[in-house]
Design a protein around this motif. Structure first.
Motif, short mmCIF file in Angstrom:
data_model
loop_
_atom_site.label_atom_id
_atom_site.label_comp_id
_atom_site.label_asym_id
_atom_site.label_seq_id
_atom_site.Cartn_x
_atom_site.Cartn_y
_atom_site.Cartn_z
N ASP A 122 -15.30 -74.20 23.81
CA ASP A 122 -15.44 -75.44 23.06
C ASP A 122 -14.14 -76.00 22.50
O ASP A 122 -14.08 -77.16 22.10
CB ASP A 122 -16.41 -75.24 21.89
N VAL A 123 -13.10 -75.16 22.43
CA VAL A 123 -11.84 -75.60 21.83
C VAL A 123 -10.68 -75.44 22.82
O VAL A 123 -10.76 -74.67 23.78
CB VAL A 123 -11.52 -74.82 20.54
N ASN A 124 -9.62 -76.16 22.54
CA ASN A 124 -8.39 -76.00 23.32
C ASN A 124 -7.56 -74.88 22.70
O ASN A 124 -7.99 -74.24 21.75
CB ASN A 124 -7.62 -77.33 23.33
N ASP A 125 -6.39 -74.63 23.25
CA ASP A 125 -5.56 -73.53 22.76
C ASP A 125 -5.31 -73.66 21.26
O ASP A 125 -5.05 -74.76 20.75
CB ASP A 125 -4.22 -73.50 23.49
N SER A 126 -5.38 -72.53 20.56
CA SER A 126 -5.18 -72.55 19.10
C SER A 126 -3.82 -72.00 18.72
O SER A 126 -3.15 -71.32 19.52
CB SER A 126 -6.27 -71.71 18.42
N SER A 127 -3.42 -72.27 17.49
CA SER A 127 -2.16 -71.75 16.96
C SER A 127 -2.37 -71.36 15.50
O SER A 127 -3.13 -72.02 14.78
CB SER A 127 -1.04 -72.80 17.06
N ILE A 128 -1.74 -70.28 15.07
CA ILE A 128 -1.87 -69.80 13.70
C ILE A 128 -1.02 -70.70 12.80
O ILE A 128 0.17 -70.89 13.04
CB ILE A 128 -1.41 -68.35 13.56
N ILE A 129 -1.64 -71.25 11.76
CA ILE A 129 -0.91 -72.16 10.87
C ILE A 129 -0.61 -71.52 9.51
O ILE A 129 0.24 -72.02 8.76
CB ILE A 129 -1.68 -73.47 10.65
N ALA A 130 -1.31 -70.42 9.16
CA ALA A 130 -1.09 -69.79 7.86
C ALA A 130 -1.73 -68.41 7.82
O ALA A 130 -2.51 -68.05 8.70
CB ALA A 130 -1.66 -70.66 6.75
N ARG A 131 -1.37 -67.66 6.79
CA ARG A 131 -1.97 -66.35 6.55
C ARG A 131 -2.37 -66.27 5.08
O ARG A 131 -1.89 -67.04 4.25
CB ARG A 131 -0.98 -65.22 6.89
N ASN A 132 -3.22 -65.30 4.76
CA ASN A 132 -3.71 -65.14 3.40
C ASN A 132 -3.99 -63.67 3.14
O ASN A 132 -4.08 -62.87 4.09
CB ASN A 132 -4.99 -65.97 3.21
N ARG A 133 -4.16 -63.30 1.86
CA ARG A 133 -4.49 -61.93 1.49
C ARG A 133 -5.62 -61.92 0.49
O ARG A 133 -5.95 -62.93 -0.12
CB ARG A 133 -3.25 -61.22 0.92
N LEU A 134 -6.20 -60.75 0.31
CA LEU A 134 -7.32 -60.60 -0.60
C LEU A 134 -6.88 -60.20 -2.01
O LEU A 134 -5.85 -59.54 -2.18
CB LEU A 134 -8.30 -59.54 -0.08
N VAL A 135 -7.67 -60.60 -3.00
CA VAL A 135 -7.50 -60.15 -4.39
C VAL A 135 -8.89 -59.94 -4.97
O VAL A 135 -9.89 -60.36 -4.39
CB VAL A 135 -6.73 -61.18 -5.25
N ILE A 136 -8.93 -59.30 -6.12
CA ILE A 136 -10.19 -59.14 -6.85
C ILE A 136 -10.22 -60.19 -7.95
O ILE A 136 -9.26 -60.33 -8.72
CB ILE A 136 -10.30 -57.73 -7.47
N ALA A 137 -11.30 -60.93 -8.02
CA ALA A 137 -11.49 -61.91 -9.09
C ALA A 137 -12.42 -61.30 -10.12
O ALA A 137 -13.48 -60.77 -9.78
CB ALA A 137 -12.09 -63.20 -8.54
N ALA A 138 -12.01 -61.34 -11.39
CA ALA A 138 -12.84 -60.82 -12.48
C ALA A 138 -13.08 -61.93 -13.49
O ALA A 138 -12.39 -62.95 -13.49
CB ALA A 138 -12.14 -59.63 -13.14
N GLY A 139 -14.06 -61.72 -14.36
CA GLY A 139 -14.34 -62.70 -15.39
C GLY A 139 -13.11 -62.95 -16.25
O GLY A 139 -12.23 -62.09 -16.38
#
Length: 274
Positions: A122-139
């Motif tokens: 369904d899509v044409n060739d893709s490219s990576i535009i960014a990266r991200n990381r996980l964190v813990i969200a607390a009150g």
């Protein structure tokens, strides 16, 4: 009755030949003019291969891009007068379902490569535009004194996670399994913004979200970092849809996402460069 002599017949024949000779180029000229007009009429606009000066683009994007893409879209429209970019945000798995169902859109940006790879037809060739990381969200104020991933296993803690089929949910399971930590979430949400909302509203004590979402909610939740050795890296691929009716404009936008200007907007929001 008049008599036709041989001489008269020869003169008439000669005149007919001359007349025919004169009519041939005239007819050819008329035909060429018609062909020329027909060619011009059938020539498609934009045949030069350049992106159109105006277009209405619809971009399907992962929920974690909600804030940054609003800023990116405004910057792109300013740089490209006449182009309007409309975003539709949802969990990557929901976006994939929309694409498969033939949703009228021009480009797609997911929060993982697995979802994008599943849409190769369904899509044409893709490219990576960014990266991200996980964190813990607390009150806000971290009333439960959460210190890290191990804290999330406490039975007295209400933890909310994204569903396993959602990229951030899959990443969360990955990091928890790697540390052999068992968490029993009180709910599994359809996207990262829903996880964040539960923590913001006090309906959960903690949740695992992206670093950029925590930054967007600064002052509303507390953030506990996850060490790189225990973390996961989320990759954001972008691609145009094969069914796009604005293929040139869509390709121009996807390419722009890797430009210095777009990358600055992304990094300012906390995303990492590709």
């Amino acid at each position: 009755m008049s008599l036709t002599t041989p001489t008269t017949r020869r003169r008439r024949a000669a005149a007919a030949v001359v007349t025919a000779a004169l009519l041939v180029p005239l007819a050819a000229a008329c035909g060429n003019d018609k062909d020329s007009q027909g060619s011009k009429a059938s020539s498609p606009s934009g045949s030069s291969g350049t992106a159109p000066k105006s277009a209405q683009l619809t971009v399907l994007a992962a929920s974690s891009l909600t804030d940054v893409f609003k800023a990116a879209g405004a910057a792109y429209e300013k740089e490209n007068p006449g182009t309007r970019v409309t975003f539709s945000f949802a969990g990557s798995q929901e976006l994939a379902a929309q694409v498969k169902q033939g949703a009228p859109a021009d480009a797609l940006v997911t929060a993982d490569t697995k979802t994008m790879d599943g849409l190769k037809a369904d899509v044409n060739d893709s490219s990576i535009i960014a990266r991200n990381r996980l964190v813990i969200a607390a009150g806000k104020g971290n009333p439960k004194k959460i210190e890290g991933l191990k804290s999330l296993s406490a039975d007295t803690l209400k933890v909310v996670l994204a569903a396993p089929q959602v990229p951030v949910g899959r990443y969360s399971k990955q990091v928890l399994d790697a540390q052999k930590i068992t968490v029993k979430p009180v709910s599994q949400e359809p996207n990262v913004r829903a996880v964040l909302s539960k923590v913001e509203l006090g309906e959960a004590d903690a949740g695992i979200i992206y670093k950029t979402d925590a930054a967007a909610a600064k002052g509303k939740v507390d953030t506990i970092d996850i060490p790189d050795a225990q973390n996961a890296v989320a990759k954001y691929p972008a691609a145009t849809l094969k069914t796009s009716k604005n293929s040139d404009a869509a390709a121009a936008f996807v390419k722009w996402l890797s430009s210095p200007e777009a990358q600055k907007i992304l990094t300012d929001a906390g995303f990492q460069q590709p």
